[in-house]
Design an enzyme around this catalytic site. Sequence first.
Site, PDB file in Angstrom:
ATOM      1  N   HIS A 146     -69.385   7.373  14.643  1.00 30.32           N
ATOM      2  CA  HIS A 146     -69.695   7.423  15.965  1.00 30.32           C
ATOM      3  C   HIS A 146     -70.161   8.794  16.360  1.00 30.32           C
ATOM      4  O   HIS A 146     -71.047   8.860  17.138  1.00 30.32           O
ATOM      5  CB  HIS A 146     -68.388   7.006  16.689  1.00 30.32           C
ATOM      6  N   GLU A 147     -69.559   9.740  16.001  1.00 32.47           N
ATOM      7  CA  GLU A 147     -69.917  11.084  16.310  1.00 32.47           C
ATOM      8  C   GLU A 147     -71.341  11.634  15.548  1.00 32.47           C
ATOM      9  O   GLU A 147     -72.135  12.161  16.553  1.00 32.47           O
ATOM     10  CB  GLU A 147     -68.998  12.331  15.830  1.00 32.47           C
ATOM     11  N   HIS A 206     -74.219  10.367  18.009  1.00 31.67           N
ATOM     12  CA  HIS A 206     -74.716  11.260  19.060  1.00 31.67           C
ATOM     13  C   HIS A 206     -75.884  12.385  18.430  1.00 31.67           C
ATOM     14  O   HIS A 206     -76.807  12.618  19.169  1.00 31.67           O
ATOM     15  CB  HIS A 206     -73.675  11.964  19.591  1.00 31.67           C
ATOM     16  N   GLU A 219     -72.265   6.458  24.762  1.00 27.10           N
ATOM     17  CA  GLU A 219     -70.985   6.279  23.985  1.00 27.10           C
ATOM     18  C   GLU A 219     -71.134   4.849  23.399  1.00 27.10           C
ATOM     19  O   GLU A 219     -70.652   4.587  22.236  1.00 27.10           O
ATOM     20  CB  GLU A 219     -69.827   6.181  24.840  1.00 27.10           C
TER      21      GLU A 219
END
Length: 437
Positions: A275-276, A279, A355
């Site tokens: 997930h990070e 970004h 997100e």
Amino acid sequence: MAKVFLGFAAVFLVGLGAVGTARSEEPPRPAAVAAVDESEPVAVPEPSEKAMTFYRTGMGFWAFNRLWAIALPAVILFSGFSARIRNLAAWIGRSRSGTVAVYVVLYLFLTALIELPFDYYQGFVRLHAYGLSNQTLAKWAQDHALDLAVNTGVAVLIALGAYAFLRFDPRRWWLYMALASIPFLFLGVFVKPLWIDPLFNDFGPMHDKALERSILDLADRAGIASGRVFEVDKSVDTKAVNAYVTGFLGSKRIVLWDTLLKRLGEREVLFVMAHEMGHYVLGHVVRSIFLSFAVTLVGLYFVHRLAHRLIERHRGRFGFDDLRDVASVPLILVLLQVAVLGLSPAAMAYSRYQEHEADRFAIDLTGMNHSGGTAFVKLQQENLGNPRPGWVYKIFRASHPSIGDRIDFCNNHRRTTDGPATPDAGRPGPLAEPPHD
């Protein structure tokens, strides 16, 4: 002033953390599950009564804080006290720039003293009452003082720039200020991990080298070169769990709270990391900063249009007759707070979109639907989260999709690709919203 402007201009940036201390011996991280059916759905757990009480009282504190943020500077403004602070600042500072700098320091020190009981209760007493904090009173006081010092320094720089633009071009100062916010925010994103965060946290390499190797391998698959992973000692401050990306160019890094590593299994940690990484790969930092520019532009124009009318009507009570007078600081802050209430829903909606896209990236990269769902379950339970918050929370406070929505997405989304591999700068953003009021 720094918190108001930076929160307004960069609602996507991570807040300052807490000072780290020597690391205590930590228990073993939960072992990886040998075999996981990643297609198995995950149920959204019902929140505990404690979590719902924390949520409801938090909404009350949020409403109070929003009203207080308008009421306090309004009282200082309409009482004429701001003009008296200006007079003292002029006597101490002598020069025009000196007056601005001294005024900001005096104003922030005064308001910090007034707000100290509220900050103490909400940031220390309340979090301890709900079992979310490990901080000692001395540690909290040290963090609070550091936060005030850092924000005061930033606020002085912002005020010097704002009043310089006001003197240079009173009709278009808002445009110049918004344009200046772009390099200012880029610089802040670059500098914060290197010099600001270490004031509050103890960052170091990961202790679990095998897990670190798995994370770096995942980064290679995502197309992220030279990724750096840091473990931060947050258990000295909190029992909540989180992870985030921060920095820009040479300062970019992935940060995992040690509390998260203690409570999540290996596959769950890898989903969090994916997930990070999303970004980074999706280039969220640039998009967020330019959206912040747009929001800042609209907000400052709102200030410009209304401030002159209010000064014309209430100059006798204010004690000044020109926005270029530094005594206008509380007037600007009041109008910015009003603008924040009007503009934050759009900013929050875009943050939730980013997100959500990072969640999609994580599933597409790893195929770990079930592990992602169980990771969100643990985030909800450890952070006393409400998986289905009400519409006021969603519109005005939620920078992330609700935990319930994220678990539903993990259950329903099916992997469509092996994961994009287009490296780019990443946006600093936590996996979840830490407990707040």
